[in-house]
Design an enzyme around this catalytic site. Sequence first.
Site, PDB file in Angstrom:
ATOM      1  N   HIS A  50      -3.424 -16.304  -7.408  1.00 42.80           N
ATOM      2  CA  HIS A  50      -4.595 -16.718  -6.615  1.00 42.80           C
ATOM      3  C   HIS A  50      -5.654 -17.547  -7.352  1.00 42.80           C
ATOM      4  CE1 HIS A  50      -5.919 -13.004  -8.460  1.00 42.80           C
ATOM      5  NE2 HIS A  50      -5.361 -12.232  -7.569  1.00 42.80           N
ATOM      6  N   ASP A  92      -1.647 -12.900  -0.938  1.00 42.99           N
ATOM      7  CA  ASP A  92      -2.532 -11.815  -1.391  1.00 42.99           C
ATOM      8  C   ASP A  92      -2.947 -10.935  -0.203  1.00 42.99           C
ATOM      9  OD1 ASP A  92      -3.968 -10.132  -3.013  1.00 42.99           O
ATOM     10  OD2 ASP A  92      -5.568 -11.553  -3.462  1.00 42.99           O
ATOM     11  N   ARG A 114       0.793  -1.250   0.000  1.00 43.13           N
ATOM     12  CA  ARG A 114       0.000   0.000   0.000  1.00 43.13           C
ATOM     13  C   ARG A 114       0.817   1.288   0.000  1.00 43.13           C
ATOM     14  NH1 ARG A 114      -3.895  -2.788  -2.005  1.00 43.13           N
ATOM     15  NH2 ARG A 114      -5.309  -3.852  -0.571  1.00 43.13           N
ATOM     16  N   GLY A 141     -10.516  -7.665  -0.334  1.00 45.62           N
ATOM     17  CA  GLY A 141      -9.232  -8.095   0.198  1.00 45.62           C
ATOM     18  C   GLY A 141      -9.225  -8.355   1.680  1.00 45.62           C
TER      19      GLY A 141
HETATM   20 ZN   LIG Z   1      -5.385 -10.222  -7.689  1.00 43.67          ZN
END
Ligand SMILES: [Zn+2]
Length: 433
Positions: free
Chosen positions: A237, A310, A68, A329
Amino acid sequence: MTELLIKGANLVTGGDDHENALPAGGQDILIKDGRYADPADASAEATVIDADGLTALPGLIDLHTHLREPGREDAETVESGTRAAARGGFAAVLAMANTNPVTDTAEAAAHIRTLGEKAGFAQVFPIGAVSKGLAGEELAELGLMARIGVRMFSDDGNCVSDSRLMRRALEYVRAFDGVIAQHSQDPRLAGRDACCHEGEISGRLGLAGWPSAAEATVIARDAELAKLTNSRLHVCHVSTAESVDVLAWAKKRGIKITAEVTPHHLLLTTAEVQGYDPTYKVNPPLRPDEDVAALRAALADGTIDAVATDHAPHARHDKEHAFADAAFGMLGLETALGVVIETMLNTGALDWDTLVQRTSIAPGRIAGLGSDLGMRPAYGQTAQLTVIDPQRRNPVDAAESFSLSRNNPWHGRELPDPVMITIADGRISYQRQ
Ligand SMILES: [Zn+2]
């Protein structure tokens, strides 16, 4: 001269034996000035750690971390994210490019790496964007990023859906053995409002769904493009049984394709979504039981090569919305190894050596790290080590996370909580108090 003597740990190596390799099994491990050395040479000044009954693994590597920074330092910084990584046993993380600004230039990539070095908790390898601004229109500066060591490229968060651009990206990275990591999801088929697996539950809850085909069709197309270009494709993923079938088909044909699965897709199912708790909103979505079973089997037999978190931290105000409007997320770094032990080791699906393959050796190879990371420990190498107590269990407490965010899907659930010490780049980066 610093010396660390880890006494009596059971070392699981996961790799082929070779001349300089540390032997597998119970032993003392000496780390002298950050490098593995012969324990017979330990001096009286060495700091001794009693690791009787503990297991040592090559340092874990996460192929898929969202840090981030820059842009959303309220959700996570490189420092807080790598602190969480160290607590989770990770010696290195690959940092996804969907920051603000996007990591689509060599300067931006170098900046991320420097922030990682400054923090010192885990080595940070930037992933470069495939397209400028993740817009999916023009290739980013792949060559310039490669010149400073970037080997993995991804528009993750977005799918590179333009076949022609995907082909050109694959062709481009072949020259330096780079890899394109794809977020496989046909954006037209999935639709903008999709927020849940398309099936019985999405219908009942009135949530727009993703059909499994939105993932599998992109993997199949990309596999053909990887074959056409003789280049390396990595599938991020993987979440469905159909995708596993496509991967097996592509691997059987000799296509250079690898894949990862997240801890949450190995344990959580669509059923979690029934309470409309946005903590469980993730992309790709949680899937039904039969998909979870297929993912575990594929990780065990190697159709899926690696586990990747992830890890996707979000500030409270981005998650606290109605399910359909909340951000996608969940956190993952601190709990990843616990979930893998619970779902794969404790069920007998994996042994320890294969677990090391999936969490360290394969990730290092896929990311093209070519360093002391992701290898069987050897004398003279920089120490990258995770010391764990495989018997240790605890309920997860979201409040205790080192992450700046609290979107933790494991809160209140009892899981293995094994990590005791993490050694990254030759130094202790986490030690349980
Ligand atoms: Zn992704």
